[in-house]
Enzyme design. Structure first.
Site, PDB file in Angstrom:
ATOM      1  N   LYS A   1       0.838  -1.216   0.000  1.00 19.28           N
ATOM      2  CA  LYS A   1       0.000   0.000   0.000  1.00 19.28           C
ATOM      3  C   LYS A   1       0.868   1.259   0.000  1.00 19.28           C
ATOM      4  O   LYS A   1       0.383   2.363  -0.222  1.00 19.28           O
ATOM      5  CB  LYS A   1      -0.940  -0.009   1.207  1.00 19.28           C
ATOM      6  CG  LYS A   1      -1.977  -1.157   1.141  1.00 19.28           C
ATOM      7  CD  LYS A   1      -2.878  -1.154   2.360  1.00 19.28           C
ATOM      8  CE  LYS A   1      -3.806  -2.349   2.446  1.00 19.28           C
ATOM      9  NZ  LYS A   1      -5.043  -2.221   1.668  1.00 19.28           N
TER      10      LYS A   1
ATOM     11  N   THR B   1     -11.693   0.158  -0.932  1.00 23.61           N
ATOM     12  CA  THR B   1     -13.036   0.709  -0.750  1.00 23.61           C
ATOM     13  C   THR B   1     -12.940   2.082  -0.083  1.00 23.61           C
ATOM     14  O   THR B   1     -13.838   2.909  -0.227  1.00 23.61           O
ATOM     15  CB  THR B   1     -13.914  -0.227   0.110  1.00 23.61           C
ATOM     16  OG1 THR B   1     -13.126  -0.679   1.218  1.00 23.61           O
ATOM     17  CG2 THR B   1     -14.404  -1.419  -0.680  1.00 23.61           C
TER      18      THR B   1
END
Ligand code: F58
Length: 834
Positions: free
Chosen positions: A574, A676
């Site tokens: 990430k 999300t």
């Protein structure tokens, strides 16, 4: 969705003081609950008593809908078209219930009025709720968004999972490091759940199997377990938005069976008997954090089997209540496997049908395949679950035999299709024969389900091209994409009331259930008055977040600076450290020229690292170490601020997403299945800086290229570079700014007390850099420079922000659920006549 079925609604007959929705009735109910349930009067009540009293008053109102639904089951039995969606997930992250239930019932304002009449502040009581942290991150939160949408869309559904006694740990930051504190979410009681011990199920573990011939001379196998555990269902209602149905989240709690170890007990071995009881209860004791190594593996498999077995037995029981036979279970339930964690369900349903209900194998297999669908959530090879055969056998001896049989039949089919191609068969096999051998759970799920889906277009394509490529070649018709979505009820209506009010004033409130209606905002992007209001809302949200940050970290940030936020689990893929590299680059520019004009920024990070993931924990320390230097350097003069907001969870998310200007979605292309958070930010008017990864690709398509800051290598380029032989050191050597950043980190500039502190991080970047941080550095910096310039033009930034919201409709979880209903579940919405 065109497949709907109509039902007549019965009246509950319980419209009274406990269910009426006026503020007077709520106030009375609140006082009654305080007295009769909490055993307190106002003058002696703690904040928790008050929260509980309100929660019970709200629960009464939910119960009248919930119980009516259960009564309706009878009627459902006659309507053969009605099918339940059964969502099997080892994780659910519902977030605090109270505020959401008030919104869904439409009584938020009445409740506020009721409480203020009694001298209390609703928001303060909402803050008292301990959220159920029964998940690690995106996957668990997605399950909860889906439950919200299923209810809102009137699709009958049950979410099945585990009632962990300890959820995800609470995170504290001490001396810049993450410290884990056990999560005691049940400590003050949970007013939302109702246990149903009368619906308990028993679950076998361990032991051995034994063949025998039944009274008809048929060959059968019985499982003689070593341990039997009881699963007690604890139900939580899941209301939809202003919806007429209330679904159930049924979480299983492990207990010892009543008659536990009586022989031992009788001979006086009290402690051995008790220790078995203790073992039984460990099964649902704690949520496993992701990325944990070997330890606890056995218990994790036992957990997975425990909740799956309880849930399938519960579905079989309900199938009977609905007036159907067990061999029609696939017509009564569509069972979705949320990743591979519940995929043992394939073998368990086969066992239940064949061994316990005496159904022949072929028929059982057809029922199983029709019942199940499997959603994959990861492309990271190390995250694909596989269980060592010996461990598997020690817990589930019968299931291993069943899996061998499933595999034998499957490989026969493979060999017919690819005669002589042993490599292909080995690649497809459910059993990985290397070393001591493993069961590959993704293969079991893919073979045992009628549908397999990824969670964003790119991810589904990569599944077909890479991770499940041989399966796709075999059965292309099994593969689908369903792009994720999030619920606008929690992520906008509950968390961003300021934005809701200016949107609703212009386009009405239909958008809450039909998010595509936000398109009506497009023309307002050029309306000066509306733009002013929009800016004001954002400014207020930022001030509120700044106050929270001040309170929790002591750091003061300026609400007029750009809030540049990255909140998500901490993971190398990430790339939180890429953002740190940007911060240091800006810092170095200021140090070189203290008068330089720079868009002021508050860099906000949040997220938990798995307790056993050393590198992720080091990244947290790096963020805090850089913060220490940057925040206190007089040359910076507050133009850059860096904060790590501890304990990111759903509740904190409510305050973070609405306050963001810039959303950081900067994973290496091809690594983030969907994301999300990217949707939550954009829905609240943040602009995204991101790579072409996961759902970023589709967000950019929707909001328009000109309203999205794109950088970085594409999946194809990452692949090519890796096959050619990627040399991160070449970037280090050829880029002086990058070199300066790395040298500073490496030389102890940010860790004066321990100059070698970050060496493992730097070494890993220079030696292998699995996630191509160095390769993407310059592109990221250039793109951030563009972001900085764009932010200085406040008018255009606001325009882009409005357009992001206007075009984000696709990313409602309502859309995702409608797609699952149509493509995968063949489930229908129920429409009510009255
Ligand atoms: C996430 N997976 C994906 N797994 O990383 C994210 O891209 C996606 O948006 C999301 O699922 C929803 O589809 C994820 O959160 C876990 O947390 C696992 C839980 C069990 C242990 C291993 C990690």
């Amino acid at each position: 969705m065109n497949n709907r079925t109509t039902r007549k609604r019965r009246h509950s007959g319980h419209e009274n003081i406990r269910t009426a929705l006026s503020h007077e009735a709520i106030a009375q109910s609140f006082l009654d609950s305080l007295y009769f349930i909490q055993g307190r009067i106002q003058s002696l009540a703690t904040k928790n008593d008050l929260y509980m009293a309100l929660a019970y008053a709200v629960r009464d109102r939910i119960l009248s809908i919930w119980i009516r639904d259960l009564q309706d089951l009878e009627q459902v039995g006659q309507d053969m078209h009605i099918k339940f969606v059964s969502y099997l997930s080892a994780e659910f992250l519902p977030g605090p219930h109270l505020g959401n239930n008030l919104i869904n019932l439409g009584i938020y304002d009445e409740a506020r009025k009721a409480l203020s009449g009694l001298g209390y502040d609703l928001e303060e009581l909402l803050g008292q709720e301990e959220e159920p942290g029964l998940g690690n991150g995106g996957l668990g939160r997605l399950a909860s968004c889906f439950m919200d949408s299923l209810s809102t869309l009137h699709v009958p559904a049950i979410g099945y999972g585990i009632r962990y006694e300890f959820g995800i740990f609470d995170q504290e930051i001490r001396d810049g490091w993450q410290v884990e504190i056990t999560d005691k979410w049940l400590g003050l009681g949970n007013p939302w759940e109702i246990a149903h011990p009368e619906l308990s199920q028993s679950v076998n573990l361990g032991g051995y199997t034994e063949p025998y011939y039944d009274e008809h001379g048929r060959y059968r196998v019985r499982w003689i377990p070593a341990t039997v555990i009881k699963g007690v269902p604890c139900d939580t209602p899941v209301l939809g938005y202003r919806s007429k149905i209330c679904n159930t989240l049924r979480l299983w709690k492990a207990e010892a069976i009543e008659s536990f170890n009586f022989p031992q007990f009788n001979v006086g071995d009290y402690y051995a008997a008790v220790s078995e009881k203790v073992f039984s209860e460990t099964i649902s004791k704690v949520l496993y954090p992701s990325d944990e190594p070997e330890i606890g593996k056995k218990l994790r498999l036992a957990q997975q089997y425990f909740f799956v077995s309880c849930s399938l037995k519960d579905m079989i029981h309900m199938t009977g209540l609905l007036g159907s036979r067990v061999d029609n279970i696939n017509e009564r339930f569509s069972v979705q496997l949320n990743d591979t964690h519940p995929s043992i369900a394939v073998a368990e349903l086969m066992r239940l049908l064949v061994d316990e209900h005496n159904i022949d194998w072929d028929k059982a297999w057809r029922i199983t395949q029709e019942a199940f669908g499997y959603t994959n959530h990861t492309l990271l090879p190390e995250a694909l679950e596989k269980w060592p055969l010996n461990l598997f056998k020690s817990i589930l001896p019968r299931h291993l035999e069943i899996i061998y049989e499933i595999n034998r039949r499957f490989l026969d089919e493979v060999r017919l299709r690819y005669p002589g191609n042993n490599d292909k068969a080995a690649r497809l096999s459910i059993i990985d024969e290397t070393k001591c051998g493993y069961v590959r759970m993704a293969h079991l799920a893919t073979v045992g389900c009628h549908a397999v889906n990824g969670v964003a277009e790119l991810h589904s394509d990569l599944l077909k091209r890479d991770v499940l490529r041989d399966f796709y070649e075999l059965w292309p018709e099994k593969f689908y994409n369903v792009t994720n979505g999030v619920t606008p009820r929690r992520w906008v209506v509950l968390s961003n009331p300021g934005l809701v009010s200016i949107i609703t004033e212009k386009i009405g409130e239909r958008w809450v259930k039909h998010l595509e209606d936000l398109g009506g905002l497009e023309p307002l992007a050029d309306d000066a008055q509306f733009c002013n209001k929009w800016q004001l809302v954002k400014r207020n949200n930022k001030s509120e977040l700044a106050a929270i940050i001040k309170e929790r970290t002591g750091t003061v940030i300026d609400p007029d600076s750009m809030f540049d936020i990255q909140v998500k689990r901490i993971h190398e893929y990430k790339r939180q450290h890429l953002k740190v590299f940007h911060i240091i680059t800006l810092y170095n520019r200021i140090k070189r020229d203290p008068a330089i004009k720079i868009a002021p920024r508050a860099f906000i990070f949040g997220g938990k690292a798995a307790p056993g993931y050393f590198m992720a924990k080091l990244i947290i320390k790096l963020i805090n170490s850089v913060a220490e230097v940057v925040n206190n350097d007089p040359d910076v003069r507050g133009r850059l601020k860096v904060v790590f907001l501890p304990n990111f969870n759903v509740q904190v998310g409510h305050r973070v997403y609405p306050a963001a200007d810039l959303s950081e979605q900067i994973s290496t292309a091809g690594k983030e299945a969907s994301g999300t958070g990217n949707m939550k930010f954009s829905m609240n008017g943040a602009l995204t800086i991101g790579t072409l990864d996961g759902a970023n690709v589709e967000i950019r398509q929707e909001v328009g290229e000109e309203n999205f800051f794109l950088f970085g290598l594409t999946t194809g380029e990452v692949y090519e570079m890796k096959t050619r032989g990627y040399e991160p050191r070449e970037y280090y050597e050829s880029n002086p700014n990058l070199r300066e950043v790395i040298d500073q980190i490496n030389s102890g500039y940010f860790s004066k007390e321990d100059k070698n502190l970050f060496k493992p991080l730097v070494d890993s970047l220079l030696d292998c850099d699995d996630y191509m941080l160095l390769a993407d550095y310059q592109s990221y910096i250039d793109c951030q420079d563009q972001v900085g310039r764009a932010f200085l033009d406040g008018k255009n930034w606001t325009r882009m922000s409005i357009l992001n919201v206007a075009r984000i409709g696709k990313f409602s979880s309502d859309r995702s659920i409608k797609e699952y209903c149509e493509k995968i579940w063949d489930a229908k919405q129920i429409m009510y006549k009255s």
